[in-house]
Write a protein that holds these residues in place. Structure first.
Motif, PDB file in Angstrom:
ATOM      1  N   PHE A 192       5.721  -5.874  -3.818  1.00 42.84           N
ATOM      2  CA  PHE A 192       6.291  -5.561  -2.675  1.00 42.84           C
ATOM      3  C   PHE A 192       7.191  -4.554  -2.843  1.00 42.84           C
ATOM      4  O   PHE A 192       8.327  -4.356  -3.538  1.00 42.84           O
ATOM      5  CB  PHE A 192       7.661  -6.892  -2.546  1.00 42.84           C
ATOM      6  N   PHE A 193       6.760  -3.445  -2.016  1.00 44.03           N
ATOM      7  CA  PHE A 193       7.506  -1.964  -2.545  1.00 44.03           C
ATOM      8  C   PHE A 193       8.805  -1.997  -1.651  1.00 44.03           C
ATOM      9  O   PHE A 193       8.593  -2.092  -0.472  1.00 44.03           O
ATOM     10  CB  PHE A 193       6.445  -0.908  -2.047  1.00 44.03           C
ATOM     11  N   THR A 228      -3.238   0.481  -3.833  1.00 50.40           N
ATOM     12  CA  THR A 228      -2.909  -0.746  -3.032  1.00 50.40           C
ATOM     13  C   THR A 228      -2.935  -1.764  -4.287  1.00 50.40           C
ATOM     14  O   THR A 228      -3.560  -1.751  -5.275  1.00 50.40           O
ATOM     15  CB  THR A 228      -4.411  -1.453  -2.407  1.00 50.40           C
ATOM     16  N   ASP A 229      -2.080  -2.842  -3.986  1.00 51.03           N
ATOM     17  CA  ASP A 229      -1.601  -3.892  -4.934  1.00 51.03           C
ATOM     18  C   ASP A 229      -1.657  -5.156  -4.037  1.00 51.03           C
ATOM     19  O   ASP A 229      -0.650  -5.533  -3.291  1.00 51.03           O
ATOM     20  CB  ASP A 229      -0.249  -3.937  -5.760  1.00 51.03           C
ATOM     21  N   ARG A 261       0.660  -1.161  -0.087  1.00 56.40           N
ATOM     22  CA  ARG A 261       0.020   0.096   0.044  1.00 56.40           C
ATOM     23  C   ARG A 261       0.819   1.323  -0.065  1.00 56.40           C
ATOM     24  O   ARG A 261       1.969   1.362   0.550  1.00 56.40           O
ATOM     25  CB  ARG A 261      -0.905   0.053   1.280  1.00 56.40           C
ATOM     26  N   ILE A 262       0.306   2.267  -0.466  1.00 55.48           N
ATOM     27  CA  ILE A 262       0.976   3.681  -0.463  1.00 55.48           C
ATOM     28  C   ILE A 262      -0.159   4.458   0.171  1.00 55.48           C
ATOM     29  O   ILE A 262      -1.190   4.552  -0.239  1.00 55.48           O
ATOM     30  CB  ILE A 262       1.096   4.300  -1.921  1.00 55.48           C
ATOM     31  N   TYR A 263       0.362   5.144   1.319  1.00 48.29           N
ATOM     32  CA  TYR A 263      -0.544   6.161   2.046  1.00 48.29           C
ATOM     33  C   TYR A 263       0.132   7.565   1.942  1.00 48.29           C
ATOM     34  O   TYR A 263       1.162   7.881   1.765  1.00 48.29           O
ATOM     35  CB  TYR A 263      -0.528   5.995   3.611  1.00 48.29           C
ATOM     36  N   GLY A 301       1.983  12.017  -5.031  1.00 49.47           N
ATOM     37  CA  GLY A 301       1.549  10.888  -4.395  1.00 49.47           C
ATOM     38  C   GLY A 301       0.155  10.704  -4.201  1.00 49.47           C
ATOM     39  O   GLY A 301      -0.302   9.879  -3.503  1.00 49.47           O
ATOM     40  N   LYS A 302      -0.780  11.591  -4.740  1.00 48.78           N
ATOM     41  CA  LYS A 302      -2.167  11.454  -4.701  1.00 48.78           C
ATOM     42  C   LYS A 302      -2.617  10.342  -5.321  1.00 48.78           C
ATOM     43  O   LYS A 302      -3.657   9.650  -5.011  1.00 48.78           O
ATOM     44  CB  LYS A 302      -2.954  12.791  -5.053  1.00 48.78           C
ATOM     45  N   THR A 303      -2.238  10.202  -6.748  1.00 52.23           N
ATOM     46  CA  THR A 303      -2.540   9.187  -7.649  1.00 52.23           C
ATOM     47  C   THR A 303      -1.261   8.463  -8.167  1.00 52.23           C
ATOM     48  O   THR A 303      -0.232   9.054  -8.235  1.00 52.23           O
ATOM     49  CB  THR A 303      -3.215   9.574  -8.774  1.00 52.23           C
ATOM     50  N   TRP A 304      -1.480   7.280  -8.648  1.00 46.06           N
ATOM     51  CA  TRP A 304      -0.093   6.403  -8.921  1.00 46.06           C
ATOM     52  C   TRP A 304      -0.805   5.559 -10.195  1.00 46.06           C
ATOM     53  O   TRP A 304      -1.716   4.934 -10.301  1.00 46.06           O
ATOM     54  CB  TRP A 304       0.440   5.458  -8.009  1.00 46.06           C
TER      55      TRP A 304
END
Length: 359
Positions: free
Chosen positions: A121-122, A114-115, A98-100, A153-156
């Motif tokens: 694996f980030f 989320t993946d 996840r990225i927050y 970092g709001k959208t990826w």
């Protein structure tokens, strides 16, 4: 790389000389394993680690806030980038990947990506500026997963797998210090790998849209060895560091340097650190100073990684600098520190990063 969750090793430096400054250990009130730190200036820094730990200080490390990320108690935050005292992005190693993001100093967080694929694996995160950045994951079905943002970092979005050379069998990154991915200049980016018989560096000169790859001399003969960190002072001069976390005192072929943007790599000279080196970063506004960290010490280089000067023997996984006198480091069992004094022999060429302009 998921096997890096078990990484525990040592590092010893053979210094070219011993400097006067050292790390001042601080009490952050945690025993978490801290693998990522992002400095904003001499007073503000953020850190991430195991058990969903995110820390922030705004007073030079005298006090640390423990920032609660809802639903993330079991996550391991090994990637972090702070834009200022209020805005930061974090990413978890392992599942769920996840990225927050927060923009209120960590009082609230939103999930920005989320993946759930088991191989996601980030390993690391890096930003060119307050809007453009990348996140690197281990390969999925033999293809690298690189995410890109253009809005802080709001959208990826995924960079198409065909834009990168395919991964080798067992190849991956090491999520040891948030430094196996780095950026420099306006559009250059690199990430480094290991575990596949050869250690490699991938390079993009167009903001991550297309990539090439080059082999290095850093040993990667087994799944526990390879490049753990990469840093570039500018789009041409760079350093990679690494080793073998199962043979932490082995000092052969653990540092390589480049002067052509990563197209070719040469082993460093005789004064390089001996043993596993877990991370490396540049010191901004110095014209080319690098700092390397490991479990038995830290050192800095004034000559593009050919020789190293001991800072001290305190164990750290990762460091972050905004100037020669504004450095932060983190490590095992909640260890955090800030640098006391400036790195000797390092002159600032321009004003360092250290503003606090948030959205």
């Amino acid at each position: 790389m998921q096997r890096s969750l078990l990484f525990a090793a040592a590092l010893a430096f053979l210094p070219a000389g011993v400097s006067a400054q050292q790390w001042q250990l601080l009490d952050a009130g945690t025993t978490a394993s801290l693998r990522a730190v992002s400095a904003v200036n001499a007073n503000v820094a953020w850190a991430g680690g195991s058990r969903g730990t995110v820390l922030r200080t705004t007073d030079g490390g005298r006090h640390w806030q423990h920032l609660s990320v809802p639903g993330a108690d079991s996550l391991d935050f090994r990637s972090i980038h702070a834009f200022d005292s209020l805005t930061a992005v974090i990413a978890s190693a392992g599942q769920p990947a996840r990225i927050y993001r927060t923009q209120d100093g960590g009082r609230t967080w939103t999930i920005r990506h989320t993946d759930s694929r088991p191989s996601a694996f980030f390993d690391a995160m890096a930003f060119w500026d307050n809007r453009r950045g990348l996140v690197m994951s281990d390969p999925i079905d033999g293809h690298w997963l690189i995410l890109k943002t253009s809005d802080g970092g709001k959208t990826w979005h995924d960079i198409p797998a065909g834009a990168l050379p395919p991964a080798l069998a067992n190849e991956g990154g090491f999520a040891a210090s948030n430094t196996c991915l780095t950026v420099a200049g306006q559009n250059d980016a690199w990430f480094a790998t290991g575990g596949a018989g050869t250690s490699r560096v991938f390079h993009s000169s167009d903001g991550g849209e297309h990539w090439t790859v080059a082999a290095t001399s850093v040993d990667a003969s087994n799944p526990s060895s390879g490049i753990f960190g990469i840093a570039f002072a500018n789009p041409q001069q760079g350093v990679v560091v690494g080793g073998d976390y199962q043979k932490p005192h082995q000092g052969e072929r653990n540092i390589a340097i480049t002067s052509d943007g990563g197209g070719t790599w040469q082993s460093a000279g005789a004064f390089h650190p001996v043993g596993l080196v877990s991370g490396v970063v540049t010191v901004p506004a110095t014209g080319g100073t690098f700092v390397a960290t490991g479990e038995s010490g830290s050192a800095y280089s004034l000559d593009n990684g050919q020789s190293w000067i001991l800072i001290d023997s305190t164990a750290f996984y990762a460091a972050s600098f905004t100037s020669p006198s504004a450095g932060w480091a983190v490590g095992a069992r909640g260890r955090v520190a800030r640098l006391t004094g400036a790195l000797p022999g390092v002159a600032e060429s321009t004003h360092p990063r250290g503003g606090d302009a948030h959205e």
